[in-house]
Design an enzyme around this catalytic site. Sequence first.
Site, PDB file in Angstrom:
ATOM      1  N   HIS A  65       0.858  -1.194   0.000  1.00  0.00           N
ATOM      2  CA  HIS A  65       0.000   0.000   0.000  1.00  0.00           C
ATOM      3  C   HIS A  65       0.894   1.244   0.000  1.00  0.00           C
ATOM      4  O   HIS A  65       1.533   1.543  -0.992  1.00  0.00           O
ATOM      5  CB  HIS A  65      -0.926  -0.057   1.213  1.00  0.00           C
ATOM      6  N   HIS A 113      -1.731  -1.592 -11.266  1.00  0.00           N
ATOM      7  CA  HIS A 113      -2.535  -1.117 -10.141  1.00  0.00           C
ATOM      8  C   HIS A 113      -3.735  -2.024  -9.949  1.00  0.00           C
ATOM      9  O   HIS A 113      -4.300  -2.552 -10.914  1.00  0.00           O
ATOM     10  CB  HIS A 113      -3.008   0.327 -10.392  1.00  0.00           C
ATOM     11  N   ASP A 139       3.238   5.391  -7.580  1.00  0.00           N
ATOM     12  CA  ASP A 139       4.307   5.071  -6.635  1.00  0.00           C
ATOM     13  C   ASP A 139       5.677   5.083  -7.310  1.00  0.00           C
ATOM     14  O   ASP A 139       6.674   5.458  -6.690  1.00  0.00           O
ATOM     15  CB  ASP A 139       4.058   3.685  -6.021  1.00  0.00           C
TER      16      ASP A 139
END
Length: 430
Positions: free
Chosen positions: A267, A308, A365
Amino acid sequence: MTERKLTLTDSSSGKTLDLPVVAGSEGDPTIDITRLNPELGYFTYDPGYGTTANCKSDITFIDGAQGILRYRGYPIEQLAEQSSFLEVAYLLLYGELPSAAEKTGFERDITYHTMVHEQVNTFIGGFHYDAHPMAILSGVIASMAGFYQANLDVNNPEHRNLAAKRMIAKMPTVAAAAYRHYMGWPSAHPRNSLNYPENFLHMMFSVPAEAYEVNPVAAKALDLLFILHADHEQNASTSTVRLVGSTGANPYACVAAGIAALWGPAHGGANEAVLNMLNEIGDVSRVGEYVKKAKDKNDPFRLMGFGHRVYKNFDPRARIIRKACHDVLADLGQTDPLLDLAMELEQIALKDDYFVERKLYPNVDFYSGIIYKALGIPTSMFTPMFAIGRTVGWVAQWLEQAATAHRIGRPRQIYTGYGERDYVPLNERG
Protein backbone atom coordinates in the site's frame (compact mmCIF):
# COMPACT_ATOMS: atom_id res chain seq x y z
CA MET A 1 -39.74 3.91 -12.66
CA THR A 2 -39.60 0.19 -11.82
CA GLU A 3 -36.96 -0.72 -9.25
CA ARG A 4 -34.30 -3.01 -10.69
CA LYS A 5 -33.85 -6.33 -8.96
CA LEU A 6 -31.95 -9.58 -9.31
CA THR A 7 -33.87 -12.77 -8.57
CA LEU A 8 -31.78 -15.45 -6.88
CA THR A 9 -32.99 -19.06 -6.77
CA ASP A 10 -31.59 -21.63 -4.34
CA SER A 11 -31.58 -24.86 -6.36
CA SER A 12 -31.39 -27.04 -3.23
CA SER A 13 -34.49 -25.62 -1.55
CA GLY A 14 -36.34 -24.02 -4.44
CA LYS A 15 -36.61 -20.74 -2.53
CA THR A 16 -36.23 -17.48 -4.42
CA LEU A 17 -35.20 -14.03 -3.25
CA ASP A 18 -35.42 -10.67 -5.01
CA LEU A 19 -32.28 -8.64 -4.37
CA PRO A 20 -32.52 -4.88 -5.02
CA VAL A 21 -30.01 -3.36 -7.43
CA VAL A 22 -28.56 -0.16 -5.98
CA ALA A 23 -27.23 2.39 -8.45
CA GLY A 24 -24.98 5.30 -7.57
CA SER A 25 -24.65 8.49 -9.59
CA GLU A 26 -21.81 6.81 -11.53
CA GLY A 27 -20.17 3.42 -11.61
CA ASP A 28 -21.32 -0.19 -11.80
CA PRO A 29 -24.68 -1.21 -10.31
CA THR A 30 -24.46 -2.99 -6.97
CA ILE A 31 -26.59 -5.80 -5.57
CA ASP A 32 -27.96 -5.28 -2.05
CA ILE A 33 -27.45 -8.64 -0.32
CA THR A 34 -28.48 -7.65 3.22
CA ARG A 35 -31.48 -10.05 3.10
CA LEU A 36 -29.48 -12.98 1.73
CA ASN A 37 -28.58 -14.54 5.08
CA PRO A 38 -31.83 -13.87 6.99
CA GLU A 39 -33.99 -15.32 4.21
CA LEU A 40 -31.84 -17.97 2.50
CA GLY A 41 -29.19 -18.65 5.13
CA TYR A 42 -26.13 -17.76 3.02
CA PHE A 43 -23.23 -15.37 3.37
CA THR A 44 -21.04 -14.24 0.46
CA TYR A 45 -17.33 -14.94 0.01
CA ASP A 46 -15.21 -12.10 -1.39
CA PRO A 47 -11.49 -12.30 -0.43
CA GLY A 48 -9.97 -8.83 -0.39
CA TYR A 49 -13.43 -7.26 -0.78
CA GLY A 50 -12.71 -6.84 -4.48
CA THR A 51 -16.39 -6.81 -5.46
CA THR A 52 -17.98 -5.59 -2.22
CA ALA A 53 -19.19 -2.03 -1.57
CA ASN A 54 -18.96 -1.30 2.16
CA CYS A 55 -20.50 2.17 2.15
CA LYS A 56 -22.12 4.94 0.16
CA SER A 57 -19.90 7.96 -0.35
CA ASP A 58 -20.03 11.33 -2.11
CA ILE A 59 -16.30 11.97 -1.98
CA THR A 60 -14.24 10.17 -4.64
CA PHE A 61 -15.12 8.40 -7.88
CA ILE A 62 -12.82 5.97 -9.68
CA ASP A 63 -13.39 4.21 -12.99
CA GLY A 64 -10.48 1.80 -13.24
CA ALA A 65 -11.27 0.69 -16.79
CA GLN A 66 -11.31 4.25 -18.13
CA GLY A 67 -8.52 5.60 -15.92
CA ILE A 68 -10.77 8.20 -14.24
CA LEU A 69 -10.26 9.77 -10.80
CA ARG A 70 -12.48 12.60 -9.54
CA TYR A 71 -12.72 14.38 -6.19
CA ARG A 72 -16.30 15.52 -5.53
CA GLY A 73 -16.88 15.38 -9.30
CA TYR A 74 -13.80 17.40 -10.28
CA PRO A 75 -11.30 15.56 -12.54
CA ILE A 76 -7.95 15.05 -10.86
CA GLU A 77 -6.26 16.55 -13.94
CA GLN A 78 -8.01 19.91 -13.42
CA LEU A 79 -7.33 20.01 -9.69
CA ALA A 80 -3.67 19.11 -10.18
CA GLU A 81 -3.19 21.86 -12.74
CA GLN A 82 -5.25 24.67 -11.22
CA SER A 83 -5.77 24.06 -7.51
CA SER A 84 -3.66 23.85 -4.35
CA PHE A 85 -3.52 21.12 -1.75
CA LEU A 86 -5.36 23.04 0.97
CA GLU A 87 -8.07 24.08 -1.49
CA VAL A 88 -8.47 20.40 -2.43
CA ALA A 89 -8.54 19.55 1.27
CA TYR A 90 -11.43 21.98 1.77
CA LEU A 91 -13.22 20.43 -1.22
CA LEU A 92 -12.86 16.90 0.13
CA LEU A 93 -13.94 17.87 3.65
CA TYR A 94 -16.91 20.07 2.81
CA GLY A 95 -18.02 19.03 -0.67
CA GLU A 96 -17.52 22.28 -2.58
CA LEU A 97 -14.65 24.47 -3.69
CA PRO A 98 -14.25 27.35 -1.23
CA SER A 99 -14.97 31.00 -1.89
CA ALA A 100 -11.99 33.34 -1.55
CA ALA A 101 -12.98 34.15 2.04
CA GLU A 102 -13.55 30.48 2.91
CA LYS A 103 -10.19 29.52 1.42
CA THR A 104 -8.38 32.22 3.40
CA GLY A 105 -10.15 31.22 6.61
CA PHE A 106 -9.43 27.53 6.14
CA GLU A 107 -5.74 28.15 5.40
CA ARG A 108 -5.56 30.35 8.51
CA ASP A 109 -7.14 27.61 10.64
CA ILE A 110 -4.72 24.97 9.36
CA THR A 111 -1.75 27.26 9.94
CA TYR A 112 -2.97 28.01 13.48
CA HIS A 113 -3.04 24.32 14.38
CA THR A 114 0.38 23.29 13.00
CA MET A 115 2.08 23.58 16.41
CA VAL A 116 2.15 20.48 18.60
CA HIS A 117 2.26 20.32 22.38
CA GLU A 118 5.86 20.32 23.59
CA GLN A 119 5.21 17.01 25.34
CA VAL A 120 4.72 15.48 21.89
CA ASN A 121 8.38 16.18 21.19
CA THR A 122 9.22 14.58 24.53
CA PHE A 123 7.19 11.54 23.50
CA ILE A 124 9.03 11.32 20.17
CA GLY A 125 12.32 11.53 22.06
CA GLY A 126 11.43 8.28 23.80
CA PHE A 127 11.59 6.28 20.56
CA HIS A 128 14.79 4.48 19.63
CA TYR A 129 16.97 6.72 17.48
CA ASP A 130 16.47 4.60 14.35
CA ALA A 131 12.74 3.93 14.78
CA HIS A 132 10.88 3.98 11.46
CA PRO A 133 9.04 7.31 11.05
CA MET A 134 5.77 5.43 10.46
CA ALA A 135 6.07 3.82 13.90
CA ILE A 136 6.46 7.28 15.40
CA LEU A 137 3.66 8.73 13.28
CA SER A 138 1.09 6.08 14.24
CA GLY A 139 2.02 6.26 17.93
CA VAL A 140 1.99 10.03 18.17
CA ILE A 141 -1.29 10.51 16.28
CA ALA A 142 -3.00 7.94 18.53
CA SER A 143 -1.62 9.75 21.58
CA MET A 144 -3.27 13.01 20.54
CA ALA A 145 -6.52 11.69 21.98
CA GLY A 146 -4.79 12.28 25.32
CA PHE A 147 -3.84 15.84 24.45
CA TYR A 148 -7.28 16.94 23.18
CA GLN A 149 -9.62 15.09 25.53
CA ALA A 150 -11.99 18.05 25.81
CA ASN A 151 -12.96 17.86 22.12
CA LEU A 152 -13.50 14.16 21.51
CA ASP A 153 -17.28 13.85 21.26
CA VAL A 154 -17.70 12.11 17.91
CA ASN A 155 -21.39 13.04 17.93
CA ASN A 156 -20.55 16.75 18.07
CA PRO A 157 -20.05 18.25 14.56
CA GLU A 158 -17.86 21.06 15.91
CA HIS A 159 -15.58 18.59 17.67
CA ARG A 160 -15.35 16.48 14.51
CA ASN A 161 -14.46 19.50 12.38
CA LEU A 162 -11.83 20.67 14.86
CA ALA A 163 -10.22 17.22 14.99
CA ALA A 164 -10.12 17.09 11.19
CA LYS A 165 -8.29 20.41 10.97
CA ARG A 166 -5.90 19.48 13.75
CA MET A 167 -4.83 16.26 12.04
CA ILE A 168 -4.33 17.88 8.63
CA ALA A 169 -2.30 20.64 10.29
CA LYS A 170 -0.19 18.51 12.63
CA MET A 171 0.63 15.53 10.44
CA PRO A 172 3.50 17.33 8.63
CA THR A 173 4.81 18.64 11.95
CA VAL A 174 4.93 15.16 13.46
CA ALA A 175 6.37 13.58 10.30
CA ALA A 176 9.16 16.16 10.15
CA ALA A 177 9.87 15.72 13.87
CA ALA A 178 10.18 11.96 13.35
CA TYR A 179 12.82 12.56 10.69
CA ARG A 180 14.71 15.04 12.86
CA HIS A 181 14.67 12.55 15.74
CA TYR A 182 16.40 10.04 13.47
CA MET A 183 18.93 12.68 12.41
CA GLY A 184 19.57 13.80 15.99
CA TRP A 185 18.50 17.35 15.16
CA PRO A 186 16.46 19.62 17.45
CA SER A 187 12.80 20.02 16.51
CA ALA A 188 11.95 22.86 14.13
CA HIS A 189 8.81 24.82 14.89
CA PRO A 190 6.41 25.65 12.06
CA ARG A 191 6.35 29.16 10.59
CA ASN A 192 3.04 30.89 9.98
CA SER A 193 4.49 32.88 7.07
CA LEU A 194 4.98 29.73 4.99
CA ASN A 195 2.35 27.77 3.08
CA TYR A 196 1.65 24.08 3.70
CA PRO A 197 4.41 22.39 1.61
CA GLU A 198 6.90 25.18 2.34
CA ASN A 199 6.34 24.74 6.07
CA PHE A 200 6.95 21.03 5.83
CA LEU A 201 10.23 21.51 3.97
CA HIS A 202 11.30 24.08 6.55
CA MET A 203 10.49 21.71 9.44
CA MET A 204 12.32 18.87 7.69
CA PHE A 205 15.54 20.50 6.58
CA SER A 206 16.21 23.77 8.41
CA VAL A 207 19.03 23.82 10.95
CA PRO A 208 19.78 26.38 13.69
CA ALA A 209 23.22 27.15 12.28
CA GLU A 210 22.06 28.87 9.08
CA ALA A 211 19.03 30.33 7.33
CA TYR A 212 16.98 27.92 5.23
CA GLU A 213 15.57 28.96 1.87
CA VAL A 214 12.65 26.89 0.62
CA ASN A 215 13.13 25.74 -2.97
CA PRO A 216 9.95 26.78 -4.85
CA VAL A 217 10.35 23.84 -7.26
CA ALA A 218 10.36 21.43 -4.32
CA ALA A 219 7.38 23.12 -2.66
CA LYS A 220 5.34 23.03 -5.87
CA ALA A 221 6.18 19.35 -6.45
CA LEU A 222 5.15 18.41 -2.90
CA ASP A 223 1.87 20.32 -3.21
CA LEU A 224 1.09 18.34 -6.35
CA LEU A 225 1.99 15.03 -4.72
CA PHE A 226 -0.23 15.82 -1.74
CA ILE A 227 -3.14 16.55 -4.11
CA LEU A 228 -2.64 13.27 -5.98
CA HIS A 229 -2.46 11.29 -2.73
CA ALA A 230 -5.33 13.09 -0.97
CA ASP A 231 -7.98 10.39 -1.42
CA HIS A 232 -8.49 7.22 -3.40
CA GLU A 233 -11.90 5.84 -2.49
CA GLN A 234 -12.08 2.70 -0.29
CA ASN A 235 -8.44 1.60 -0.34
CA ALA A 236 -6.98 -0.51 2.47
CA SER A 237 -6.10 2.35 4.82
CA THR A 238 -9.28 4.35 4.19
CA SER A 239 -11.53 1.34 4.72
CA THR A 240 -9.53 0.67 7.91
CA VAL A 241 -10.30 4.20 9.12
CA ARG A 242 -13.98 3.62 8.37
CA LEU A 243 -14.00 0.21 10.06
CA VAL A 244 -12.44 1.58 13.25
CA GLY A 245 -14.68 4.65 13.03
CA SER A 246 -17.76 2.42 12.87
CA THR A 247 -17.10 1.45 16.49
CA GLY A 248 -17.38 5.06 17.65
CA ALA A 249 -13.64 5.31 18.31
CA ASN A 250 -12.12 8.78 18.54
CA PRO A 251 -10.76 10.25 15.27
CA TYR A 252 -7.12 10.09 16.33
CA ALA A 253 -7.39 6.33 16.95
CA CYS A 254 -9.09 5.93 13.57
CA VAL A 255 -6.38 7.79 11.67
CA ALA A 256 -3.61 6.02 13.62
CA ALA A 257 -5.14 2.74 12.40
CA GLY A 258 -5.11 4.12 8.86
CA ILE A 259 -1.42 4.97 9.22
CA ALA A 260 -0.69 1.41 10.35
CA ALA A 261 -2.51 0.03 7.28
CA LEU A 262 -0.69 2.46 4.99
CA TRP A 263 2.65 1.24 6.30
CA GLY A 264 2.41 -2.05 4.37
CA PRO A 265 4.68 -2.38 1.32
CA ALA A 266 1.70 -3.31 -0.86
CA HIS A 267 0.00 0.00 0.00
CA GLY A 268 1.77 3.17 1.12
CA GLY A 269 5.15 1.51 1.27
CA ALA A 270 5.13 0.81 -2.46
CA ASN A 271 7.14 3.90 -3.39
CA GLU A 272 9.76 2.92 -0.82
CA ALA A 273 9.81 -0.55 -2.41
CA VAL A 274 10.43 1.08 -5.81
CA LEU A 275 13.65 2.69 -4.57
CA ASN A 276 14.74 -0.56 -2.93
CA MET A 277 14.16 -2.29 -6.28
CA LEU A 278 16.21 0.31 -8.14
CA ASN A 279 19.02 -0.14 -5.63
CA GLU A 280 18.89 -3.89 -6.23
CA ILE A 281 19.17 -3.40 -10.01
CA GLY A 282 22.01 -1.02 -9.33
CA ASP A 283 23.02 0.11 -12.82
CA VAL A 284 21.42 1.00 -16.16
CA SER A 285 23.36 -1.81 -17.82
CA ARG A 286 21.42 -4.36 -15.75
CA VAL A 287 17.90 -3.13 -16.58
CA GLY A 288 17.46 -5.60 -19.43
CA GLU A 289 18.50 -8.48 -17.19
CA TYR A 290 15.93 -7.53 -14.55
CA VAL A 291 13.18 -7.00 -17.10
CA LYS A 292 13.75 -10.61 -18.20
CA LYS A 293 13.56 -11.73 -14.59
CA ALA A 294 10.26 -9.87 -14.18
CA LYS A 295 8.82 -11.72 -17.19
CA ASP A 296 9.87 -15.11 -15.81
CA LYS A 297 6.96 -16.45 -13.74
CA ASN A 298 9.36 -18.79 -11.93
CA ASP A 299 11.60 -15.93 -10.82
CA PRO A 300 10.64 -14.31 -7.49
CA PHE A 301 11.74 -10.87 -8.67
CA ARG A 302 8.92 -8.41 -9.32
CA LEU A 303 9.03 -4.92 -10.77
CA MET A 304 7.65 -2.57 -8.12
CA GLY A 305 5.66 0.51 -9.12
CA PHE A 306 3.97 -1.03 -12.17
CA GLY A 307 0.29 -1.82 -12.59
CA HIS A 308 -2.54 -1.12 -10.14
CA ARG A 309 -5.26 -3.09 -8.35
CA VAL A 310 -8.03 -0.76 -9.58
CA TYR A 311 -6.76 0.87 -12.76
CA LYS A 312 -6.79 -1.39 -15.80
CA ASN A 313 -5.65 1.58 -17.85
CA PHE A 314 -2.92 4.12 -17.14
CA ASP A 315 -3.27 5.48 -13.59
CA PRO A 316 -4.44 9.08 -14.19
CA ARG A 317 -2.26 10.27 -11.30
CA ALA A 318 0.75 8.68 -12.97
CA ARG A 319 0.15 10.68 -16.18
CA ILE A 320 0.26 13.89 -14.13
CA ILE A 321 3.17 12.96 -11.92
CA ARG A 322 5.22 11.61 -14.82
CA LYS A 323 5.39 15.09 -16.34
CA ALA A 324 6.07 16.63 -12.94
CA CYS A 325 8.85 14.10 -12.36
CA HIS A 326 10.64 15.02 -15.57
CA ASP A 327 10.10 18.75 -14.89
CA VAL A 328 11.51 18.49 -11.35
CA LEU A 329 14.58 16.58 -12.50
CA ALA A 330 15.19 19.18 -15.20
CA ASP A 331 14.59 22.18 -12.90
CA LEU A 332 16.83 20.82 -10.15
CA GLY A 333 19.51 19.72 -12.59
CA GLN A 334 19.72 16.37 -10.82
CA THR A 335 22.37 13.88 -11.88
CA ASP A 336 21.87 10.61 -10.07
CA PRO A 337 22.63 7.13 -11.50
CA LEU A 338 19.53 5.73 -9.75
CA LEU A 339 17.32 8.31 -11.41
CA ASP A 340 18.86 7.53 -14.81
CA LEU A 341 18.15 3.87 -14.13
CA ALA A 342 14.51 4.63 -13.31
CA MET A 343 14.04 6.60 -16.52
CA GLU A 344 15.50 3.75 -18.57
CA LEU A 345 13.18 1.27 -16.86
CA GLU A 346 10.22 3.55 -17.53
CA GLN A 347 10.99 3.71 -21.26
CA ILE A 348 11.28 -0.07 -21.57
CA ALA A 349 8.02 -0.65 -19.69
CA LEU A 350 6.12 1.86 -21.85
CA LYS A 351 7.28 0.19 -25.09
CA ASP A 352 7.73 -3.51 -24.29
CA ASP A 353 4.81 -5.63 -25.56
CA TYR A 354 4.85 -7.76 -22.41
CA PHE A 355 4.07 -4.76 -20.19
CA VAL A 356 1.79 -2.97 -22.66
CA GLU A 357 -0.40 -6.05 -23.26
CA ARG A 358 -0.78 -6.59 -19.50
CA LYS A 359 -1.31 -2.88 -18.89
CA LEU A 360 1.61 -2.84 -16.45
CA TYR A 361 2.17 0.88 -16.77
CA PRO A 362 4.29 2.81 -14.28
CA ASN A 363 2.00 3.95 -11.47
CA VAL A 364 1.99 6.89 -9.07
CA ASP A 365 4.31 5.07 -6.64
CA PHE A 366 6.99 4.66 -9.30
CA TYR A 367 7.20 8.38 -9.99
CA SER A 368 6.61 9.69 -6.46
CA GLY A 369 9.60 7.80 -5.13
CA ILE A 370 11.80 9.30 -7.84
CA ILE A 371 10.59 12.84 -7.04
CA TYR A 372 11.11 12.37 -3.30
CA LYS A 373 14.65 11.16 -3.92
CA ALA A 374 15.35 14.13 -6.17
CA LEU A 375 14.12 16.47 -3.41
CA GLY A 376 16.51 14.92 -0.90
CA ILE A 377 13.80 13.15 1.11
CA PRO A 378 15.18 9.87 2.53
CA THR A 379 13.57 6.57 1.60
CA SER A 380 12.31 5.96 5.15
CA MET A 381 10.19 9.13 4.83
CA PHE A 382 8.42 8.13 1.60
CA THR A 383 5.45 6.49 3.35
CA PRO A 384 5.05 9.35 5.85
CA MET A 385 4.90 11.69 2.84
CA PHE A 386 2.01 9.60 1.51
CA ALA A 387 0.37 9.78 4.95
CA ILE A 388 0.52 13.59 4.99
CA GLY A 389 -1.49 13.82 1.78
CA ARG A 390 -3.84 10.92 2.56
CA THR A 391 -4.75 12.35 5.99
CA VAL A 392 -7.20 14.64 4.20
CA GLY A 393 -8.98 11.69 2.63
CA TRP A 394 -9.04 9.76 5.89
CA VAL A 395 -10.64 12.57 7.84
CA ALA A 396 -13.05 13.42 4.99
CA GLN A 397 -14.22 9.79 4.90
CA TRP A 398 -14.41 9.69 8.70
CA LEU A 399 -16.44 12.91 8.78
CA GLU A 400 -18.84 11.55 6.15
CA GLN A 401 -19.35 8.30 8.06
CA ALA A 402 -19.71 9.98 11.46
CA ALA A 403 -22.41 12.33 10.12
CA THR A 404 -24.59 9.48 8.83
CA ALA A 405 -26.28 6.45 10.38
CA HIS A 406 -24.03 3.41 10.11
CA ARG A 407 -23.59 -0.05 11.56
CA ILE A 408 -20.46 -1.34 13.22
CA GLY A 409 -18.30 -3.14 10.66
CA ARG A 410 -18.42 -6.91 11.08
CA PRO A 411 -17.11 -9.04 8.18
CA ARG A 412 -17.98 -12.74 8.22
CA GLN A 413 -15.79 -15.76 7.55
CA ILE A 414 -15.80 -19.29 6.17
CA TYR A 415 -14.76 -21.48 9.08
CA THR A 416 -12.37 -24.28 8.03
CA GLY A 417 -11.28 -25.63 11.43
CA TYR A 418 -12.28 -28.66 13.51
CA GLY A 419 -15.85 -29.49 14.34
CA GLU A 420 -16.80 -29.81 18.01
CA ARG A 421 -14.44 -32.04 20.03
CA ASP A 422 -14.04 -32.87 23.71
CA TYR A 423 -11.23 -31.61 25.93
CA VAL A 424 -8.55 -34.23 26.66
CA PRO A 425 -6.85 -34.01 30.07
CA LEU A 426 -3.10 -33.46 29.95
CA ASN A 427 -2.21 -36.89 31.38
CA GLU A 428 -4.25 -38.63 28.65
CA ARG A 429 -2.64 -36.93 25.68
CA GLY A 430 -0.13 -38.88 23.63
